[in-house]
Design a protein around this motif. Structure first.
Motif, PDB file in Angstrom:
ATOM      1  N   GLU A  16      -6.503  -1.233   9.291  1.00 47.01           N
ATOM      2  CA  GLU A  16      -6.077  -2.306   8.396  1.00 47.01           C
ATOM      3  C   GLU A  16      -6.843  -2.174   7.098  1.00 47.01           C
ATOM      4  O   GLU A  16      -8.031  -1.826   7.101  1.00 47.01           O
ATOM      5  CB  GLU A  16      -6.376  -3.665   9.028  1.00 47.01           C
ATOM      6  CG  GLU A  16      -6.026  -4.861   8.129  1.00 47.01           C
ATOM      7  CD  GLU A  16      -6.703  -6.139   8.589  1.00 47.01           C
ATOM      8  OE1 GLU A  16      -5.979  -7.076   8.951  1.00 47.01           O
ATOM      9  OE2 GLU A  16      -7.951  -6.204   8.574  1.00 47.01           O
ATOM     10  N   GLU A  17      -6.174  -2.427   5.982  1.00 51.69           N
ATOM     11  CA  GLU A  17      -6.880  -2.446   4.702  1.00 51.69           C
ATOM     12  C   GLU A  17      -6.598  -3.747   3.971  1.00 51.69           C
ATOM     13  O   GLU A  17      -5.519  -4.332   4.081  1.00 51.69           O
ATOM     14  CB  GLU A  17      -6.517  -1.241   3.844  1.00 51.69           C
ATOM     15  CG  GLU A  17      -5.056  -1.018   3.572  1.00 51.69           C
ATOM     16  CD  GLU A  17      -4.836   0.217   2.707  1.00 51.69           C
ATOM     17  OE1 GLU A  17      -5.529   0.362   1.673  1.00 51.69           O
ATOM     18  OE2 GLU A  17      -3.970   1.032   3.055  1.00 51.69           O
ATOM     19  N   ARG A  18      -7.611  -4.210   3.265  1.00 52.44           N
ATOM     20  CA  ARG A  18      -7.512  -5.419   2.465  1.00 52.44           C
ATOM     21  C   ARG A  18      -8.132  -5.154   1.096  1.00 52.44           C
ATOM     22  O   ARG A  18      -9.026  -4.321   0.964  1.00 52.44           O
ATOM     23  CB  ARG A  18      -8.254  -6.587   3.119  1.00 52.44           C
ATOM     24  CG  ARG A  18      -7.719  -7.009   4.470  1.00 52.44           C
ATOM     25  CD  ARG A  18      -8.388  -8.289   4.954  1.00 52.44           C
ATOM     26  NE  ARG A  18      -8.027  -8.598   6.325  1.00 52.44           N
ATOM     27  CZ  ARG A  18      -8.396  -9.692   6.959  1.00 52.44           C
ATOM     28  NH1 ARG A  18      -9.144 -10.593   6.345  1.00 52.44           N
ATOM     29  NH2 ARG A  18      -8.033  -9.899   8.218  1.00 52.44           N
ATOM     30  N   GLY A  19      -7.684  -5.906   0.102  1.00 54.27           N
ATOM     31  CA  GLY A  19      -8.250  -5.787  -1.228  1.00 54.27           C
ATOM     32  C   GLY A  19      -7.375  -4.961  -2.149  1.00 54.27           C
ATOM     33  O   GLY A  19      -6.306  -4.467  -1.773  1.00 54.27           O
ATOM     34  N   PRO A  21      -5.853  -2.010  -3.858  1.00 62.73           N
ATOM     35  CA  PRO A  21      -5.760  -0.604  -3.465  1.00 62.73           C
ATOM     36  C   PRO A  21      -6.346   0.351  -4.483  1.00 62.73           C
ATOM     37  O   PRO A  21      -6.609   1.516  -4.158  1.00 62.73           O
ATOM     38  CB  PRO A  21      -4.250  -0.376  -3.290  1.00 62.73           C
ATOM     39  CG  PRO A  21      -3.598  -1.470  -4.063  1.00 62.73           C
ATOM     40  CD  PRO A  21      -4.525  -2.636  -3.999  1.00 62.73           C
ATOM     41  N   ASP A  22      -6.576  -0.118  -5.713  1.00 58.66           N
ATOM     42  CA  ASP A  22      -7.166   0.740  -6.744  1.00 58.66           C
ATOM     43  C   ASP A  22      -8.688   0.580  -6.830  1.00 58.66           C
ATOM     44  O   ASP A  22      -9.343   1.284  -7.605  1.00 58.66           O
ATOM     45  CB  ASP A  22      -6.546   0.428  -8.112  1.00 58.66           C
ATOM     46  CG  ASP A  22      -5.069   0.784  -8.173  1.00 58.66           C
ATOM     47  OD1 ASP A  22      -4.684   1.809  -7.554  1.00 58.66           O
ATOM     48  OD2 ASP A  22      -4.300   0.046  -8.811  1.00 58.66           O
ATOM     49  N   ALA A  23      -9.258  -0.341  -6.052  1.00 60.51           N
ATOM     50  CA  ALA A  23     -10.707  -0.529  -6.064  1.00 60.51           C
ATOM     51  C   ALA A  23     -11.390   0.561  -5.237  1.00 60.51           C
ATOM     52  O   ALA A  23     -10.755   1.284  -4.463  1.00 60.51           O
ATOM     53  CB  ALA A  23     -11.057  -1.911  -5.505  1.00 60.51           C
ATOM     54  N   ALA A  24     -12.696   0.691  -5.422  1.00 54.77           N
ATOM     55  CA  ALA A  24     -13.459   1.666  -4.650  1.00 54.77           C
ATOM     56  C   ALA A  24     -13.352   1.343  -3.164  1.00 54.77           C
ATOM     57  O   ALA A  24     -13.531   0.197  -2.746  1.00 54.77           O
ATOM     58  CB  ALA A  24     -14.922   1.659  -5.086  1.00 54.77           C
ATOM     59  N   LEU A  43     -16.375 -11.767   6.397  1.00 50.23           N
ATOM     60  CA  LEU A  43     -17.102 -10.659   5.781  1.00 50.23           C
ATOM     61  C   LEU A  43     -16.134  -9.675   5.151  1.00 50.23           C
ATOM     62  O   LEU A  43     -16.347  -9.220   4.012  1.00 50.23           O
ATOM     63  CB  LEU A  43     -17.967  -9.963   6.829  1.00 50.23           C
ATOM     64  CG  LEU A  43     -18.749  -8.732   6.337  1.00 50.23           C
ATOM     65  CD1 LEU A  43     -19.733  -9.107   5.232  1.00 50.23           C
ATOM     66  CD2 LEU A  43     -19.481  -8.062   7.501  1.00 50.23           C
ATOM     67  N   VAL A  44     -15.063  -9.343   5.875  1.00 51.30           N
ATOM     68  CA  VAL A  44     -14.065  -8.422   5.325  1.00 51.30           C
ATOM     69  C   VAL A  44     -13.501  -8.982   4.018  1.00 51.30           C
ATOM     70  O   VAL A  44     -13.370  -8.265   3.014  1.00 51.30           O
ATOM     71  CB  VAL A  44     -12.940  -8.173   6.349  1.00 51.30           C
ATOM     72  CG1 VAL A  44     -11.842  -7.299   5.744  1.00 51.30           C
ATOM     73  CG2 VAL A  44     -13.499  -7.514   7.605  1.00 51.30           C
ATOM     74  N   ALA A  48     -13.723  -7.482   0.322  1.00 49.93           N
ATOM     75  CA  ALA A  48     -12.444  -7.104  -0.277  1.00 49.93           C
ATOM     76  C   ALA A  48     -12.242  -7.699  -1.665  1.00 49.93           C
ATOM     77  O   ALA A  48     -11.322  -7.284  -2.383  1.00 49.93           O
ATOM     78  CB  ALA A  48     -11.298  -7.515   0.644  1.00 49.93           C
ATOM     79  N   ARG A  49     -13.084  -8.630  -2.057  1.00 50.91           N
ATOM     80  CA  ARG A  49     -12.991  -9.129  -3.433  1.00 50.91           C
ATOM     81  C   ARG A  49     -13.475  -8.084  -4.432  1.00 50.91           C
ATOM     82  O   ARG A  49     -13.235  -8.217  -5.637  1.00 50.91           O
ATOM     83  CB  ARG A  49     -13.781 -10.436  -3.568  1.00 50.91           C
ATOM     84  CG  ARG A  49     -13.093 -11.626  -2.907  1.00 50.91           C
ATOM     85  CD  ARG A  49     -13.705 -12.951  -3.325  1.00 50.91           C
ATOM     86  NE  ARG A  49     -14.886 -13.267  -2.552  1.00 50.91           N
ATOM     87  CZ  ARG A  49     -14.868 -13.912  -1.377  1.00 50.91           C
ATOM     88  NH1 ARG A  49     -13.710 -14.278  -0.855  1.00 50.91           N
ATOM     89  NH2 ARG A  49     -15.977 -14.180  -0.736  1.00 50.91           N
TER      90      ARG A  49
END
Length: 288
Positions: A16-19, A21-24, A43-44, A48-49
């Motif tokens: 799963e991914e959050r945040g 998509p162009d961030a580190a 925490l995730v 993810a911010r």
């Protein structure tokens, strides 16, 4: 966004991914026998911010393939799985945060894939063996006694009770323990996995390949070792030794932290991790 990743023949991993998509990218690597959902959502979300956060289920946990009984593997193979997750999601380089055995896998990533790790953070992690003057590390006898019953068959309610009691012991006794919080987490993990039986394959997997502690001195990747002083498995002595082995590490203590991640510690954990991964600090050198 959820993904199913074919990582090896007959082995599929849930991720799963959050945040943004162009961030580190930041990869969360959980400990042995633990689903990626053991990372608290709070925490995730905090991470993810600032990052594209990826968490995943190791094989034989959660919604990933439970394949060990058909195709046994060594624990070190889980490090290759972590790289496979990055490959599948098109991540060239990530900040990596490892918890417990996940931190041991992160040590392998630093040695074998330094180009893929922007920074490393270790929580509740035992150093690999083979370093200079390895000290003895004593595990809590109550936890060891509980591990002796890990493989016993239990119905759903008994398994929930076992897991909550396990977390109570791992919490370490300094921070308040809310059994309801961890019961809700494990109920969610059971629903996510679609099964309630004990995920114990990693306790049966081969342990070879973790004797490379002497190699960590050559690591230049910025590393943060979080000291969990109430940890019954990898406390202050482990944290200090790991920081001393790594070539570019600093040590930060989170007061009261054990070998669990209760909501009470999430704000400080997020703060210290983000302080380490920030662009103006991630490339700087520090010493333990």
């Amino acid at each position: 966004m959820e993904h199913e990743i074919d990582i090896a023949p007959g082995v599929r991993l849930w991720a799963e991914e959050r945040g943004d998509p162009d961030a580190a990218a930041l990869l969360l690597v959980m400990g042995a026998n633990a689903s990626g959902l053991a990372w608290p959502d709070s925490l995730v979300d905090a991470l993810a911010r600032h990052h594209r956060v990826v968490r995943y289920d190791h094989r034989d946990t959660g919604r990933s393939s439970w394949s060990f009984d058909d195709e046994p593997y060594a624990l070190t193979d889980l490090a290759a799985d972590a790289v496979g997750v990055l490959d599948a999601l098109g991540v060239e380089r990530a900040h990596v945060v490892g918890m417990s055995v996940g931190g041991m896998l992160t040590q392998l990533l630093l040695l074998d894939h330094p180009d893929r790790t922007a920074t490393a953070t270790f929580i509740g992690t035992t150093p690999m063996s083979g370093g200079p003057t390895d000290p003895p590390f004593d595990l809590d006898p109550d936890v060891l006694a509980m591990w002796a019953t890990m493989n016993e068959p239990r119905d759903r309610e008994a398994e929930l009770d076992w897991r909550v009691e396990h977390w109570r012991l791992l919490n370490g006794g300094r921070l308040p323990f809310d059994p309801g919080e961890f019961r809700r987490m494990e109920e969610r993990i059971m629903a996510h996995a679609g099964r309630h039986d004990s995920p114990n394959a990693h306790a049966r997997a081969g342990q070879e390949g973790f004797d490379r502690g002497a190699e960590l001195a050559a690591v230049t990747t910025p590393a943060l070792v979080i000291d969990s002083p109430a940890d019954p498995l990898a406390g202050t002595a482990s944290a200090r030794h790991l920081a001393s082995l790594l070539g570019n590490a600093r040590l930060v203590t989170v007061p009261g932290l054990g070998h669990a991640l209760p909501e009470a510690v999430v704000p400080q954990l997020a703060e210290v991790i983000l302080g380490h991964t920030a662009p103006d600090t991630a490339g700087t050198s520090a010493s333990a």
